[in-house]
Design an enzyme around this catalytic site. Structure first.
Site, PDB file in Angstrom:
ATOM      1  N   CYS A   4       1.436   4.792  17.236  1.00 12.92           N
ATOM      2  CA  CYS A   4       2.463   4.441  18.217  1.00 12.92           C
ATOM      3  C   CYS A   4       2.943   5.708  18.932  1.00 12.92           C
ATOM      4  O   CYS A   4       3.413   6.661  18.296  1.00 12.92           O
ATOM      5  CB  CYS A   4       3.628   3.747  17.520  1.00 12.92           C
ATOM      6  SG  CYS A   4       5.062   3.505  18.585  1.00 12.92           S
ATOM      7  N   CYS A   7       6.620   6.607  18.185  1.00 12.50           N
ATOM      8  CA  CYS A   7       6.782   7.129  16.822  1.00 12.50           C
ATOM      9  C   CYS A   7       6.368   8.601  16.797  1.00 12.50           C
ATOM     10  O   CYS A   7       7.053   9.450  16.202  1.00 12.50           O
ATOM     11  CB  CYS A   7       5.943   6.335  15.824  1.00 12.50           C
ATOM     12  SG  CYS A   7       6.665   4.768  15.300  1.00 12.50           S
ATOM     13  N   ASP A  30      12.258  10.314  30.668  1.00 12.63           N
ATOM     14  CA  ASP A  30      11.053   9.547  30.990  1.00 12.63           C
ATOM     15  C   ASP A  30      10.079  10.444  31.768  1.00 12.63           C
ATOM     16  O   ASP A  30      10.474  11.194  32.668  1.00 12.63           O
ATOM     17  CB  ASP A  30      11.418   8.309  31.821  1.00 12.63           C
ATOM     18  CG  ASP A  30      10.306   7.271  31.827  1.00 12.63           C
ATOM     19  OD1 ASP A  30      10.507   6.191  31.247  1.00 12.63           O
ATOM     20  OD2 ASP A  30       9.230   7.561  32.404  1.00 12.63           O
ATOM     21  N   ASN A  85      12.586  -3.676  28.472  1.00 16.17           N
ATOM     22  CA  ASN A  85      11.563  -4.653  28.821  1.00 16.17           C
ATOM     23  C   ASN A  85      10.937  -5.195  27.541  1.00 16.17           C
ATOM     24  O   ASN A  85      10.627  -4.429  26.619  1.00 16.17           O
ATOM     25  CB  ASN A  85      10.494  -4.007  29.708  1.00 16.17           C
ATOM     26  CG  ASN A  85      11.074  -3.492  31.016  1.00 16.17           C
ATOM     27  OD1 ASN A  85      11.891  -4.160  31.641  1.00 16.17           O
ATOM     28  ND2 ASN A  85      10.665  -2.293  31.423  1.00 16.17           N
ATOM     29  N   GLY A  91       7.118  -6.196  31.807  1.00 22.09           N
ATOM     30  CA  GLY A  91       6.755  -4.824  32.124  1.00 22.09           C
ATOM     31  C   GLY A  91       6.788  -3.857  30.956  1.00 22.09           C
ATOM     32  O   GLY A  91       6.778  -2.642  31.153  1.00 22.09           O
ATOM     33  N   HIS A  96       7.247   0.075  21.292  1.00 21.26           N
ATOM     34  CA  HIS A  96       8.242   0.637  20.369  1.00 21.26           C
ATOM     35  C   HIS A  96       9.556   0.486  21.118  1.00 21.26           C
ATOM     36  O   HIS A  96       9.673   0.965  22.256  1.00 21.26           O
ATOM     37  CB  HIS A  96       7.900   2.109  20.081  1.00 21.26           C
ATOM     38  CG  HIS A  96       8.851   2.820  19.165  1.00 21.26           C
ATOM     39  ND1 HIS A  96       8.431   3.475  18.015  1.00 21.26           N
ATOM     40  CD2 HIS A  96      10.192   3.016  19.233  1.00 21.26           C
ATOM     41  CE1 HIS A  96       9.482   4.027  17.423  1.00 21.26           C
ATOM     42  NE2 HIS A  96      10.567   3.765  18.153  1.00 21.26           N
ATOM     43  N   HIS A  98      12.699   0.566  23.171  1.00 22.46           N
ATOM     44  CA  HIS A  98      13.311   1.662  23.925  1.00 22.46           C
ATOM     45  C   HIS A  98      14.241   1.092  24.967  1.00 22.46           C
ATOM     46  O   HIS A  98      13.985   0.032  25.542  1.00 22.46           O
ATOM     47  CB  HIS A  98      12.256   2.564  24.582  1.00 22.46           C
ATOM     48  CG  HIS A  98      11.224   1.843  25.385  1.00 22.46           C
ATOM     49  ND1 HIS A  98      10.168   1.171  24.808  1.00 22.46           N
ATOM     50  CD2 HIS A  98      11.070   1.680  26.728  1.00 22.46           C
ATOM     51  CE1 HIS A  98       9.413   0.637  25.752  1.00 22.46           C
ATOM     52  NE2 HIS A  98       9.944   0.921  26.936  1.00 22.46           N
TER      53      HIS A  98
HETATM   54  P1  AMP Z   1       8.192   0.284  29.477  1.00 17.04           P
HETATM   55  O1  AMP Z   1       7.179   0.174  30.585  1.00 17.04           O
HETATM   56  O2  AMP Z   1       9.470  -0.451  29.687  1.00 17.04           O
HETATM   57  O3  AMP Z   1       7.551  -0.042  28.138  1.00 17.04           O
HETATM   58  O4  AMP Z   1       8.637   1.802  29.427  1.00 17.04           O
HETATM   59  C1  AMP Z   1       7.820   2.807  28.923  1.00 17.04           C
HETATM   60  C2  AMP Z   1       8.258   4.072  29.573  1.00 17.04           C
HETATM   61  O5  AMP Z   1       7.734   5.148  28.832  1.00 17.04           O
HETATM   62  C3  AMP Z   1       7.769   4.244  31.010  1.00 17.04           C
HETATM   63  O6  AMP Z   1       8.887   4.375  31.885  1.00 17.04           O
HETATM   64  C4  AMP Z   1       6.925   5.515  30.965  1.00 17.04           C
HETATM   65  O7  AMP Z   1       7.067   6.313  32.104  1.00 17.04           O
HETATM   66  C5  AMP Z   1       7.464   6.195  29.721  1.00 17.04           C
HETATM   67  N1  AMP Z   1       6.553   7.103  29.053  1.00 17.04           N
HETATM   68  C6  AMP Z   1       5.255   6.867  28.734  1.00 17.04           C
HETATM   69  N2  AMP Z   1       4.736   7.932  28.095  1.00 17.04           N
HETATM   70  C7  AMP Z   1       5.727   8.855  28.009  1.00 17.04           C
HETATM   71  C8  AMP Z   1       5.815  10.172  27.460  1.00 17.04           C
HETATM   72  N3  AMP Z   1       4.769  10.763  26.852  1.00 17.04           N
HETATM   73  N4  AMP Z   1       6.998  10.829  27.564  1.00 17.04           N
HETATM   74  C9  AMP Z   1       8.052  10.255  28.184  1.00 17.04           C
HETATM   75  N5  AMP Z   1       8.034   9.014  28.695  1.00 17.04           N
HETATM   76  C10 AMP Z   1       6.895   8.318  28.627  1.00 17.04           C
HETATM   77 ZN    ZN Z   2       6.653   3.260  17.014  1.00 19.25          ZN
END
Ligand code: AMP
Ligand code: ZN
Length: 112
Positions: A4, A7, A30, A85, A91, A96, A98
């Site tokens: 993950c 994680c 982000d 989401n 989306g 995990h 968030h």
């Molecule tokens: P969601 O699409 O709601 O699941 O949000 C996932 C978020 O994680 C998105 O806004 C991505 O830009 C962000 N994301 C993905 N990989 C990383 C990373 N390595 N560091 C920081 N944010 C990330």
């Molecule tokens: Zn996780």
């Protein structure tokens, strides 16, 4: 959970831009910001999404909201949006739990 992304970020195995950390949760910017301020707050223990929140782990979510209230005040944010989401159609791309915290621009309602 071994495979993950979040994680791994919470454990420091993958680098991130830290905003806040305590024993229960971790907040980081982000990687693809959708507003001038855009950070994510995650539990350190793996929970897949809001759909996996229950009476046994809901205290973690309450704590995360207290952290969001505190950190946004420290950042001087008086208007912001908190989004989570759940599932593909809404989306969710990382499975995990968030909470997105977005601030610093005008926002529309309803979200797209
Ligand atoms: P969601 O699409 O709601 O699941 O949000 C996932 C978020 O994680 C998105 O806004 C991505 O830009 C962000 N994301 C993905 N990989 C990383 C990373 N390595 N560091 C920081 N944010 C990330
Ligand atoms: Zn996780």
């Amino acid at each position: 959970m071994s495979d993950c992304l979040f994680c791994k970020i919470a454990e420091g195995q993958i680098p991130s831009s830290k905003v806040y950390e305590d024993e229960v949760c971790y907040a980081f910017n982000d990687i693809s910001p959708q507003a001038p301020t855009h950070f994510l707050v995650i539990p350190k223990a793996h929970i897949g999404s809001v759909a996996e929140v229950n009476e046994d782990n809901a205290a973690v979510v309450a704590h995360i909201f207290a952290v969001i209230s505190k950190v946004t005040k420290e950042l001087g944010l008086d208007s912001y949006r908190v989004v989570s989401n759940i599932g593909e159609q809404a989306g969710q791309s990382v499975h995990h739990l968030h909470f997105h915290v977005l601030s610093g621009r005008d926002m529309t309602w309803p979200p797209g």
